[in-house]
Design a protein around this motif. Structure first.
Motif, mmCIF file in Angstrom:
data_model
loop_
_atom_site.group_PDB
_atom_site.id
_atom_site.type_symbol
_atom_site.label_atom_id
_atom_site.label_comp_id
_atom_site.label_asym_id
_atom_site.label_seq_id
_atom_site.Cartn_x
_atom_site.Cartn_y
_atom_site.Cartn_z
ATOM 1 N N THR A 2 -22.960 79.027 92.724
ATOM 2 C CA THR A 2 -22.441 78.128 91.532
ATOM 3 C C THR A 2 -23.976 78.129 90.855
ATOM 4 N N ASP A 3 -25.095 78.059 91.322
ATOM 5 C CA ASP A 3 -26.429 77.722 90.968
ATOM 6 C C ASP A 3 -26.904 79.003 90.175
ATOM 7 N N ILE A 4 -26.593 80.285 90.925
ATOM 8 C CA ILE A 4 -26.902 81.619 90.292
ATOM 9 C C ILE A 4 -25.933 81.686 89.127
ATOM 10 N N LEU B 199 -15.340 72.226 99.801
ATOM 11 C CA LEU B 199 -16.444 70.944 99.405
ATOM 12 C C LEU B 199 -16.641 69.915 100.561
ATOM 13 N N THR B 200 -15.645 70.044 101.346
ATOM 14 C CA THR B 200 -15.759 69.275 102.555
ATOM 15 C C THR B 200 -16.227 70.093 103.745
ATOM 16 N N SER B 201 -16.445 71.221 103.644
ATOM 17 C CA SER B 201 -16.489 72.080 104.761
ATOM 18 C C SER B 201 -18.033 72.480 105.102
ATOM 19 N N TYR C 16 -25.516 66.192 94.219
ATOM 20 C CA TYR C 16 -24.964 64.854 94.176
ATOM 21 C C TYR C 16 -23.643 64.889 93.677
ATOM 22 N N LEU C 17 -23.164 65.366 92.638
ATOM 23 C CA LEU C 17 -21.974 65.617 91.977
ATOM 24 C C LEU C 17 -20.926 66.367 93.146
ATOM 25 N N LEU C 18 -21.504 67.375 93.841
ATOM 26 C CA LEU C 18 -20.352 67.981 94.706
ATOM 27 C C LEU C 18 -20.323 67.447 96.197
ATOM 28 N N TYR C 19 -21.429 66.836 96.539
ATOM 29 C CA TYR C 19 -21.336 66.684 97.949
ATOM 30 C C TYR C 19 -20.769 65.249 98.438
ATOM 31 N N SER C 20 -20.181 64.988 99.961
ATOM 32 C CA SER C 20 -19.593 63.871 100.311
ATOM 33 C C SER C 20 -20.154 63.458 101.567
ATOM 34 N N PRO C 21 -19.789 62.640 102.318
ATOM 35 C CA PRO C 21 -20.410 62.157 103.534
ATOM 36 C C PRO C 21 -20.034 63.087 104.625
ATOM 37 N N LEU C 22 -18.901 63.835 104.148
ATOM 38 C CA LEU C 22 -18.500 64.780 105.283
ATOM 39 C C LEU C 22 -19.714 65.804 105.373
ATOM 40 N N VAL C 23 -20.360 66.165 104.454
ATOM 41 C CA VAL C 23 -21.260 67.188 104.554
ATOM 42 C C VAL C 23 -22.718 66.803 104.327
ATOM 43 N N TYR C 24 -22.964 65.734 104.581
ATOM 44 C CA TYR C 24 -24.545 65.131 104.570
ATOM 45 C C TYR C 24 -25.527 65.968 105.444
ATOM 46 N N ASP C 25 -24.560 66.426 106.712
ATOM 47 C CA ASP C 25 -25.307 67.134 107.836
ATOM 48 C C ASP C 25 -26.002 68.440 107.175
ATOM 49 N N VAL C 26 -25.428 69.031 106.161
ATOM 50 C CA VAL C 26 -25.707 70.413 105.766
ATOM 51 C C VAL C 26 -26.186 70.291 104.274
ATOM 52 N N ALA C 27 -26.126 69.196 103.596
ATOM 53 C CA ALA C 27 -26.261 68.953 102.244
ATOM 54 C C ALA C 27 -27.317 67.663 101.680
ATOM 55 N N ASP C 28 -27.439 66.742 102.620
ATOM 56 C CA ASP C 28 -28.461 65.880 102.032
ATOM 57 C C ASP C 28 -30.098 66.244 101.838
ATOM 58 N N ILE C 29 -30.588 66.099 100.856
ATOM 59 C CA ILE C 29 -31.686 66.562 100.682
ATOM 60 C C ILE C 29 -32.812 65.485 100.226
ATOM 61 N N ILE C 30 -34.151 65.831 99.950
ATOM 62 C CA ILE C 30 -34.997 64.676 99.909
ATOM 63 C C ILE C 30 -34.475 63.902 98.556
ATOM 64 N N ASP C 31 -34.197 64.724 97.216
ATOM 65 C CA ASP C 31 -33.956 63.927 96.325
ATOM 66 C C ASP C 31 -32.766 62.954 96.539
ATOM 67 N N THR C 32 -31.646 63.280 97.021
ATOM 68 C CA THR C 32 -30.502 62.461 97.311
ATOM 69 C C THR C 32 -30.940 61.492 98.230
ATOM 70 N N TRP D 207 -24.394 69.677 84.417
ATOM 71 C CA TRP D 207 -23.849 69.610 85.761
ATOM 72 C C TRP D 207 -22.760 68.979 85.929
ATOM 73 N N VAL D 208 -22.653 67.586 85.109
ATOM 74 C CA VAL D 208 -21.537 66.793 85.273
ATOM 75 C C VAL D 208 -20.073 67.504 84.827
ATOM 76 N N ILE D 209 -20.283 68.202 83.911
ATOM 77 C CA ILE D 209 -19.113 69.091 83.365
ATOM 78 C C ILE D 209 -18.882 70.234 84.188
ATOM 79 N N PHE D 210 -19.906 70.853 84.656
ATOM 80 C CA PHE D 210 -19.820 72.174 85.185
ATOM 81 C C PHE D 210 -19.185 71.793 86.888
ATOM 82 N N ALA D 211 -19.783 70.623 87.473
ATOM 83 C CA ALA D 211 -19.134 70.141 88.696
ATOM 84 C C ALA D 211 -17.449 70.045 88.606
ATOM 85 N N GLY D 212 -17.357 69.603 87.626
ATOM 86 C CA GLY D 212 -15.848 69.137 87.428
ATOM 87 C C GLY D 212 -15.095 70.384 87.464
#
Length: 321
Positions: free
Chosen positions: A188-190, A175-177, A259-275, A142-147
């Motif tokens: 991307t997961d699919i 990625l900030t929308s 974790y590799l793709l999100y930022s504080p701008l999308v925490y409202d829709v992307a922050d999950i239990i693991d992060t 995922w490190v390479i794939f996220a890049g």
């Protein structure tokens, strides 16, 4: 008056136990090399999956790394109460559930559909080449794939935005929308795991009786009807087992990906239990609260697996146990 007495000729319980033990030893001696092959995987599970479960008791303590696990004071369910009272926990739990459900709804049928299409390919070289290409993303971390994803979605010089601008559109900061981020996670997961997921279904399709296809062709069924009425019913037990296993991972929304793709701008829709666990447990060193969150997620997964297995068995299908 005569009393008819029937003699009990069934073996004694001790005799049955001895016979079972003897049969077990014979089977072990016969298949000793197979058990030897099983040993590395068993050792891996014990060391990395079962031994760490000892640390679950941290969720019921006020853990202090200098005192150690056993000497840290017990607090009972206080950590869970703190977790549920956390203002952001409800939003985090909903995000986890929504992302996981979206990945299950759109991602679970994808390898089945792809396996059906691959199964219809008759040119073996082209089939194997296609399978190799489809399997490749699974082996990319995922490190390479996220890049790669960040490069493609770059609003300045990314390929996707170049295409959008070519057709007269405006660049999109994907990625900030908040409107686009969840869709990117699902797509991307699919794309990454769809090819690898076909292996099990293609293996199941090899066990379908060819006479069934011949009978369906005689009845005038085309390829689509053969897939719908022959192939899918034949691999239904495998599909149900995979569905049960996927339900057990319903709260595994994908830590590394997010974790590799999100930022504080999308925490409202992307922050999950693991992060959330990572931030509270690793970055803030609040190990007890993070362990409580992880244990809560595991209990939900266990309940879902047991419930799904019971439902499947009530409909007459084979479950996991």
């Amino acid at each position: 008056m005569k009393l008819n007495r029937t003699l009990n000729t069934s073996p004694l319980p001790s005799t049955l136990e001895v016979n079972k033990r003897q049969k077990l030893f014979k089977d072990f001696a016969r298949d000793k090399y197979l058990y030897l092959l099983l040993l590395p995987g068993l050792i891996y599970l014990i060391i990395f999956k079962y031994f760490p479960m000892y640390g679950v008791i941290i969720a019921f303590k006020e853990f202090n790394m200098f005192s150690g696990i056993m000497d840290s004071p017990w607090v009972g369910l206080e950590q869970f109460e703190r977790l549920f009272r956390t203002p952001d926990f409800q939003k985090i739990f909903i995000n986890t559930l929504v992302i996981s459900v979206l990945k299950l709804v759109f991602g679970f049928p994808a390898p089945i559909i792809l396996a059906l299409l691959l199964n219809e390919l008759r040119h073996m070289f082209f089939k194997r080449f296609t399978q190799s290409i489809l399997y490749l993303p699974h082996f990319v971390s995922w490190v390479i794939f996220a890049g790669i994803i960040i490069t493609f979605l770059n609003p300045v010089d990314g390929l996707i935005n170049h295409i959008i601008q070519y057709f007269g559109g405006k660049p999109i900061h994907f990625l900030t929308s908040k409107a686009h981020f969840r869709s990117i996670l699902v797509i991307t997961d699919i794309y990454k795991e769809m090819g690898w997921g076909t292996i099990i279904y293609l293996a199941a399709m090899t066990g379908v009786n060819p006479d069934l296809y011949e009978a369906s062709r005689i009845d005038g069924a085309n390829k689509f009807k053969q897939m719908w009425h022959v192939t899918l019913p034949s691999i239904r037990p495998v599909i149900l087992i995979m569905l049960i296993l996927n339900l057990g991972n319903i709260l595994e929304a994908g830590f590394f990906q997010i974790y590799l793709l999100y930022s504080p701008l999308v925490y409202d829709v992307a922050d999950i239990i693991d992060t959330y666990v990572y931030r509270r447990g690793i970055q803030e060193a609040n190990y007890s609260l993070a362990t409580a969150a992880g244990l809560f997620k595991s209990l939900i997964a266990l309940a879902l697996i047991v419930t799904a297995n019971k439902i499947v068995k009530k409909f007459g299908e084979d479950g996991l146990w």
